[in-house]
Design a protein around this motif. Sequence first.
Motif, PDB file in Angstrom:
ATOM      1  N   LEU A   1      33.643  41.901  28.849  1.00 33.25           N
ATOM      2  CA  LEU A   1      34.841  41.661  29.660  1.00 33.25           C
ATOM      3  C   LEU A   1      34.619  42.182  31.069  1.00 33.25           C
ATOM      4  O   LEU A   1      34.030  43.247  31.250  1.00 33.25           O
ATOM      5  CB  LEU A   1      36.045  42.376  29.039  1.00 33.25           C
ATOM      6  CG  LEU A   1      36.395  41.983  27.601  1.00 33.25           C
ATOM      7  CD1 LEU A   1      37.375  42.980  27.006  1.00 33.25           C
ATOM      8  CD2 LEU A   1      36.962  40.576  27.548  1.00 33.25           C
ATOM      9  N   THR A   2      35.124  41.442  32.066  1.00 36.22           N
ATOM     10  CA  THR A   2      34.930  41.842  33.465  1.00 36.22           C
ATOM     11  C   THR A   2      36.258  42.046  34.161  1.00 36.22           C
ATOM     12  O   THR A   2      37.157  41.208  34.080  1.00 36.22           O
ATOM     13  CB  THR A   2      34.091  40.793  34.203  1.00 36.22           C
ATOM     14  OG1 THR A   2      32.805  40.709  33.584  1.00 36.22           O
ATOM     15  CG2 THR A   2      33.908  41.192  35.665  1.00 36.22           C
TER      16      THR A   2
ATOM     17  N   TYR B   1      29.517  50.591  30.102  1.00 38.17           N
ATOM     18  CA  TYR B   1      30.026  49.855  31.248  1.00 38.17           C
ATOM     19  C   TYR B   1      28.891  49.515  32.212  1.00 38.17           C
ATOM     20  O   TYR B   1      27.925  50.248  32.322  1.00 38.17           O
ATOM     21  CB  TYR B   1      31.073  50.679  32.004  1.00 38.17           C
ATOM     22  CG  TYR B   1      32.265  51.100  31.191  1.00 38.17           C
ATOM     23  CD1 TYR B   1      32.296  52.348  30.571  1.00 38.17           C
ATOM     24  CD2 TYR B   1      33.358  50.260  31.035  1.00 38.17           C
ATOM     25  CE1 TYR B   1      33.380  52.744  29.821  1.00 38.17           C
ATOM     26  CE2 TYR B   1      34.460  50.650  30.288  1.00 38.17           C
ATOM     27  CZ  TYR B   1      34.453  51.897  29.682  1.00 38.17           C
ATOM     28  OH  TYR B   1      35.544  52.295  28.926  1.00 38.17           O
ATOM     29  N   ASP B   2      29.045  48.406  32.925  1.00 37.77           N
ATOM     30  CA  ASP B   2      28.192  48.059  34.054  1.00 37.77           C
ATOM     31  C   ASP B   2      29.099  47.819  35.250  1.00 37.77           C
ATOM     32  O   ASP B   2      30.284  47.515  35.086  1.00 37.77           O
ATOM     33  CB  ASP B   2      27.381  46.784  33.786  1.00 37.77           C
ATOM     34  CG  ASP B   2      26.235  47.022  32.819  1.00 37.77           C
ATOM     35  OD1 ASP B   2      25.898  46.074  32.073  1.00 37.77           O
ATOM     36  OD2 ASP B   2      25.693  48.148  32.804  1.00 37.77           O
ATOM     37  N   ALA B   3      28.540  47.937  36.442  1.00 38.21           N
ATOM     38  CA  ALA B   3      29.328  47.693  37.646  1.00 38.21           C
ATOM     39  C   ALA B   3      28.497  46.875  38.628  1.00 38.21           C
ATOM     40  O   ALA B   3      27.264  46.804  38.524  1.00 38.21           O
ATOM     41  CB  ALA B   3      29.771  49.002  38.275  1.00 38.21           C
ATOM     42  N   SER B   4      29.200  46.266  39.588  1.00 37.49           N
ATOM     43  CA  SER B   4      28.525  45.446  40.595  1.00 37.49           C
ATOM     44  C   SER B   4      29.275  45.534  41.908  1.00 37.49           C
ATOM     45  O   SER B   4      30.504  45.419  41.935  1.00 37.49           O
ATOM     46  CB  SER B   4      28.473  43.997  40.111  1.00 37.49           C
ATOM     47  OG  SER B   4      27.959  43.145  41.099  1.00 37.49           O
TER      48      SER B   4
ATOM     49  N   LEU C   1      33.812  45.683  37.416  1.00 38.76           N
ATOM     50  CA  LEU C   1      33.428  46.523  36.282  1.00 38.76           C
ATOM     51  C   LEU C   1      33.336  45.643  35.046  1.00 38.76           C
ATOM     52  O   LEU C   1      34.249  44.857  34.776  1.00 38.76           O
ATOM     53  CB  LEU C   1      34.474  47.622  36.058  1.00 38.76           C
ATOM     54  CG  LEU C   1      34.208  48.586  34.909  1.00 38.76           C
ATOM     55  CD1 LEU C   1      33.062  49.529  35.262  1.00 38.76           C
ATOM     56  CD2 LEU C   1      35.464  49.384  34.575  1.00 38.76           C
ATOM     57  N   THR C   2      32.242  45.783  34.297  1.00 43.89           N
ATOM     58  CA  THR C   2      32.078  45.017  33.066  1.00 43.89           C
ATOM     59  C   THR C   2      32.032  45.949  31.873  1.00 43.89           C
ATOM     60  O   THR C   2      31.259  46.926  31.869  1.00 43.89           O
ATOM     61  CB  THR C   2      30.782  44.185  33.112  1.00 43.89           C
ATOM     62  OG1 THR C   2      30.875  43.252  34.177  1.00 43.89           O
ATOM     63  CG2 THR C   2      30.578  43.426  31.803  1.00 43.89           C
ATOM     64  N   VAL C   3      32.871  45.650  30.900  1.00 38.54           N
ATOM     65  CA  VAL C   3      32.799  46.331  29.616  1.00 38.54           C
ATOM     66  C   VAL C   3      31.779  45.548  28.794  1.00 38.54           C
ATOM     67  O   VAL C   3      31.990  44.368  28.494  1.00 38.54           O
ATOM     68  CB  VAL C   3      34.176  46.335  28.912  1.00 38.54           C
ATOM     69  CG1 VAL C   3      34.090  47.058  27.585  1.00 38.54           C
ATOM     70  CG2 VAL C   3      35.239  46.955  29.812  1.00 38.54           C
TER      71      VAL C   3
END
Lengths: 114, 112
Positions: free
Chosen positions: B19-20, B64-67, B76-78
């Motif tokens: 999810l973003t 989490y990832d972020a961009s 933010l990506t879950v």
Amino acid sequence: GDSVTQTEGLVTVTEGLPVKLNCTYQTTYLTIAFFWYVQYLNEAPQVLLKSSTDNKRTEHQGFHATLHKSSSSFHLQKSSAQLSDSALYYCALSDWTGGYKVVFGSGTRLLVSP
Amino acid sequence: GGIITQTPKFLIGQEGQKLTLKCQQNFNHDTMYWYRQDSGKGLRLIYYSITENDLQKGDLSEGYDASREKKSSFSLTVTSAQKNEMAVFLCASRTASAETLYFGSGTRLTVL
């Protein structure tokens, strides 16, 4: 690392009486800024007070706080609570000299009753 | 003045789904942040970004990832949604030299 402690999860007070929300901190940095943020229901957090000067009283919207580095505290006080003060309050510290982290306490919900 | 816009306001996903969450600011601030808000646990830092294309992990970055491809936006990506991740995610920004954080209104995540 840095940490902020707010000991009360919930504070209830009757309208017109004084209120105090506690905040203590631990930090490894010498130069830092301190904040109180307030979050009203269904709104974004917003800054209420900020300070970086030891032993200087800071005031806004009837609230005041004094940074005491000797006791690592930045308590928030108001002499006469209003119904509209009911909200979630966060104490926070920021390292603004080099790093960019902002560390928050766990928050204190203030409930002012008639 | 400026504003921070978070989209969507409400996000419902399935367990295991990617999810973003998106955040846009027009303050022209350099530094942007993602916080997770859980009742009784305060605001916990997930990721922050000092400038475009910079990413720094906070205390809660696992999962989490972020961009940060543009100065004005921070997503933010879950990576795999879990039921214990239901919370409000707050985006914030500030200038590099000033201290006050400005927050968006948040994205409330529900995982079914």
